[in-house]
Design an enzyme around this catalytic site. Structure first.
Site, PDB file in Angstrom:
ATOM      1  N   ASN A   1       0.996  -1.161  -0.164  1.00 59.04           N
ATOM      2  CA  ASN A   1       0.120  -0.115  -0.001  1.00 59.04           C
ATOM      3  C   ASN A   1       1.034   1.152   0.018  1.00 59.04           C
ATOM      4  OD1 ASN A   1      -1.837   2.131   0.734  1.00 59.04           O
ATOM      5  ND2 ASN A   1      -2.693   1.059   2.491  1.00 59.04           N
TER       6      ASN A   1
ATOM      7  N   ARG B   1      -2.467  -1.910  -3.662  1.00 52.82           N
ATOM      8  CA  ARG B   1      -3.510  -0.932  -3.677  1.00 52.82           C
ATOM      9  C   ARG B   1      -3.446   0.087  -4.491  1.00 52.82           C
ATOM     10  NH1 ARG B   1      -4.400   3.578   0.912  1.00 52.82           N
ATOM     11  NH2 ARG B   1      -6.779   4.359   0.399  1.00 52.82           N
TER      12      ARG B   1
ATOM     13  N   HIS C   1     -11.566   3.743  -0.496  1.00 51.42           N
ATOM     14  CA  HIS C   1     -11.167   3.347   0.821  1.00 51.42           C
ATOM     15  C   HIS C   1     -11.961   1.887   0.836  1.00 51.42           C
ATOM     16  CE1 HIS C   1     -10.511   7.064   3.468  1.00 51.42           C
ATOM     17  NE2 HIS C   1      -9.473   6.576   3.046  1.00 51.42           N
TER      18      HIS C   1
ATOM     19  N   HIS D   1     -14.096   5.001   8.052  1.00 54.61           N
ATOM     20  CA  HIS D   1     -12.859   5.108   8.242  1.00 54.61           C
ATOM     21  C   HIS D   1     -12.196   6.226   8.414  1.00 54.61           C
ATOM     22  CE1 HIS D   1      -9.039   3.369   6.081  1.00 54.61           C
ATOM     23  NE2 HIS D   1      -8.830   4.545   5.967  1.00 54.61           N
ATOM     24  N   LEU D   2     -11.741   6.389   9.583  1.00 54.33           N
ATOM     25  CA  LEU D   2     -10.971   7.798   9.835  1.00 54.33           C
ATOM     26  C   LEU D   2      -9.783   7.657  10.143  1.00 54.33           C
ATOM     27  CD1 LEU D   2     -13.742   8.650  12.770  1.00 54.33           C
ATOM     28  CD2 LEU D   2     -14.131   8.969  10.174  1.00 54.33           C
TER      29      LEU D   2
ATOM     30  N   ASP E   1      -2.452  15.808  12.305  1.00 49.85           N
ATOM     31  CA  ASP E   1      -2.325  14.842  13.111  1.00 49.85           C
ATOM     32  C   ASP E   1      -3.200  14.897  14.439  1.00 49.85           C
ATOM     33  OD1 ASP E   1      -0.061  12.263  13.499  1.00 49.85           O
ATOM     34  OD2 ASP E   1      -1.048  12.698  15.443  1.00 49.85           O
TER      35      ASP E   1
ATOM     36  N   GLY F   1     -10.131   6.062  14.105  1.00 49.44           N
ATOM     37  CA  GLY F   1     -11.426   5.582  14.584  1.00 49.44           C
ATOM     38  C   GLY F   1     -10.990   4.182  15.381  1.00 49.44           C
ATOM     39  N   GLU F   2      -9.684   3.752  15.204  1.00 45.12           N
ATOM     40  CA  GLU F   2      -9.377   2.694  16.436  1.00 45.12           C
ATOM     41  C   GLU F   2      -8.647   3.247  17.293  1.00 45.12           C
ATOM     42  OE1 GLU F   2      -6.839   0.475  13.859  1.00 45.12           O
ATOM     43  OE2 GLU F   2      -7.682   0.179  12.214  1.00 45.12           O
TER      44      GLU F   2
HETATM   45  P1  ADP Z   1      -3.596   6.700   6.720  1.00 47.73           P
HETATM   46  O1  ADP Z   1      -4.764   7.207   6.168  1.00 47.73           O
HETATM   47  O2  ADP Z   1      -2.261   7.337   6.415  1.00 47.73           O
HETATM   48  O3  ADP Z   1      -3.573   5.065   6.743  1.00 47.73           O
HETATM   49  P2  ADP Z   1      -4.131   6.375   9.614  1.00 47.73           P
HETATM   50  O4  ADP Z   1      -5.090   5.366   9.420  1.00 47.73           O
HETATM   51  O5  ADP Z   1      -2.639   5.561   9.879  1.00 47.73           O
HETATM   52  O6  ADP Z   1      -3.740   6.938   8.220  1.00 47.73           O
HETATM   53  O7  ADP Z   1      -4.509   7.590  10.595  1.00 47.73           O
HETATM   54  C1  ADP Z   1      -3.730   8.348  10.954  1.00 47.73           C
HETATM   55  C2  ADP Z   1      -4.448   9.247  11.797  1.00 47.73           C
HETATM   56  O8  ADP Z   1      -4.588   8.542  13.188  1.00 47.73           O
HETATM   57  C3  ADP Z   1      -3.619  10.350  12.589  1.00 47.73           C
HETATM   58  O9  ADP Z   1      -4.434  11.458  12.317  1.00 47.73           O
HETATM   59  C4  ADP Z   1      -3.086  10.181  13.742  1.00 47.73           C
HETATM   60  O10 ADP Z   1      -2.909  11.205  14.469  1.00 47.73           O
HETATM   61  C5  ADP Z   1      -4.450   9.198  13.974  1.00 47.73           C
HETATM   62  N1  ADP Z   1      -4.225   8.362  15.382  1.00 47.73           N
HETATM   63  C6  ADP Z   1      -3.288   7.469  15.477  1.00 47.73           C
HETATM   64  N2  ADP Z   1      -3.120   6.976  16.765  1.00 47.73           N
HETATM   65  C7  ADP Z   1      -3.884   7.663  17.598  1.00 47.73           C
HETATM   66  C8  ADP Z   1      -4.385   7.926  18.847  1.00 47.73           C
HETATM   67  N3  ADP Z   1      -3.723   7.038  19.931  1.00 47.73           N
HETATM   68  N4  ADP Z   1      -5.065   8.909  19.399  1.00 47.73           N
HETATM   69  C9  ADP Z   1      -5.565   9.848  18.281  1.00 47.73           C
HETATM   70  N5  ADP Z   1      -5.175   9.782  17.108  1.00 47.73           N
HETATM   71  C10 ADP Z   1      -4.435   8.733  16.645  1.00 47.73           C
END
Ligand code: ADP
Length: 396
Positions: free
Chosen positions: A8, A93, A181, A208-209, A283, A330-331
């Site tokens: 990816n 991807r 997504h 998907h956040l 972020d 989201g996670e």
């Molecule tokens: P991508 O779209 O690049 O795959 P990700 O799914 O890895 O992105 O998501 C990145 C986002 O998730 C960022 O905004 C990051 O700050 C947020 N994130 C990751 N871990 C945490 C956490 N523990 N608390 C809050 N936000 C988080």
């Protein structure tokens, strides 16, 4: 014995998974990881599912290292790692498949040209997806490569969900709502079918956040509507992308403020969203730990945007039975999940504070009319499955 690699590839990062194939050609995850900060100071980390770190390397002075250089290193490592297994294919991807590409396809020079032509519709992603394919074609010219499209999962949504209210001829020419997504949503749907079949069959919104963010309305595990459209700009506010926007604002920028098309693109894709509103960061972690009011405002707007779009998707679903959070925010961001759920409480969403704080699989209370889950996504696994299916047929 065979193995495959799922890639990816993004602008500054490459996520990957290495899979050994069992006797039924089912991919078994062997290791996975990420190369980050490409173009600045690349760092590579590879680990097993148990968290055992297999490789950790950083190149603090590696600003000049290209995707190709890093894939070369990764590929060498993967060949060693799988030992007596031969790497027989690479799955990728690819964000945009346009109107024609609605299922995974084996990469050919003609397919690459077709995908290249779609790059302007996904400038943050598509060129980087294709760089990885071209790099590996150079490194291992005989190795089959498979392109898996993020748009494909949405292709058979109802016709009206694909239309924008623009002249017919433009729709016919391909200016329509595709949705993205898809690999993540397909994975979520497939997991739910196994762990919670009732939820999988119901009226579901998957959220998907991540840096990119979207929602997908699903019925019986199929996409019936989604918040992203022609490009990955529409819908939810994101890390650096604007989400839903009055197109009149774009016209104003061009005609009154004299923005060039390139400046508009840069602004909408890379200077907007959480970064643009906060002026601090794209972020979510950084914004959550910032005391600045603008950081709070950016998070509040993100929450409002997600809840508002979820409300709109409830119309497509004619109600809501279930909500699933996935991807980085989201996670991992309980406060964001809680805030979105609070805005949707009128739908019958009631979450349990302790379960939410712990990131439990189910975070809704027993009384909640809508069941709410947190489910880690795995796009690489979906890529691996598609790659195997295309080459060897359905293993299941
Ligand atoms: P991508 O779209 O690049 O795959 P990700 O799914 O890895 O992105 O998501 C990145 C986002 O998730 C960022 O905004 C990051 O700050 C947020 N994130 C990751 N871990 C945490 C956490 N523990 N608390 C809050 N936000 C988080």
């Amino acid at each position: 014995m065979k193995a495959i690699v799922a890639l990816n590839s993004g602008s500054s990062s490459i996520k990957f998974g290495v899979y050994r194939l069992d006797q039924d050609h089912l991919p078994v995850h062997s290791a996975g990881g990420k190369i980050e900060k490409i173009g600045i100071a690349p760092a590579m980390r590879i680990a097993t599912d148990d968290g055992e770190v297999l490789l950790e390397r950083a190149w603090p002075d590696g600003a000049a290292m290209t995707h190709s250089d890093l894939l070369d290193i990764l590929f060498d490592w993967a060949r060693d790692h799988v030992e007596d297994h031969a790497i027989v294919a690479i799955g990728h991807r690819v964000v945009h498949g346009g109107t024609r590409l609605v299922a995974p396809e084996r990469v050919t020079p003609a397919l690459l040209d077709e995908l290249e032509a779609l790059s302007p519709l996904a400038p943050l992603h598509q060129p980087h997806n294709l760089v990885a394919i071209r790099s590996l074609a150079r490194l291992a010219p005989d190795l089959p490569q498979v392109a898996c499209f993020d748009t494909a999962f949405h292709h058979d949504k109802p016709a009206l969900a694909s239309r924008m209210a623009i002249p017919r001829a433009l729709h016919e020419s391909g200016i329509r709502r595709y949705g993205f997504h898809g690999l993540s949503y397909e994975y979520v749907a497939s997991q739910l079918r196994q762990i919670d079949p009732e939820m999988a069959q119901g009226r579901l919104i998957a959220a998907h956040l991540g840096n990119g963010a979207s929602l997908c309305a699903m019925k019986d595990g199929r996409s019936i509507d989604t918040t992203m459209g022609f490009t990955a700009l529409d819908g939810l506010m994101m890390g650096t992308r604007c989400g839903r926007l009055d197109p009149g604002a774009v016209l104003h920028l061009q005609t009154q403020l004299r923005y060039s098309a390139q400046q508009v693109e840069t602004m909408l894709y890379t200077q907007s969203g959480l970064l643009g509103v906060s002026g601090i960061s794209s972020d979510m972690r950084e914004l959550e730990s910032s005391p600045e009011p603008a950081a709070r405002e950016a998070i509040d707007l993100f929450v409002r945007s997600a809840a508002r779009e979820a409300g709109a998707l409830c119309v497509a679903l004619e109600g809501l039975d279930a909500l699933v959070f996935t991807a980085g925010i989201g996670e991992n961001a309980p406060a964001v999940r809680a805030a979105i759920c609070a805005r949707l409480a009128w739908l019958g969403i009631d979450i349990d504070a302790a379960s939410n704080a712990a990131g439990a699989p189910v975070i809704s209370t027993a009384q909640s009319r809508v069941k709410v889950r947190v489910l880690p996504t795995d796009e690489e696994r979906m890529i691996a499955l598609h790659t195997v299916r295309l080459l060897y047929g359905d293993p299941s």
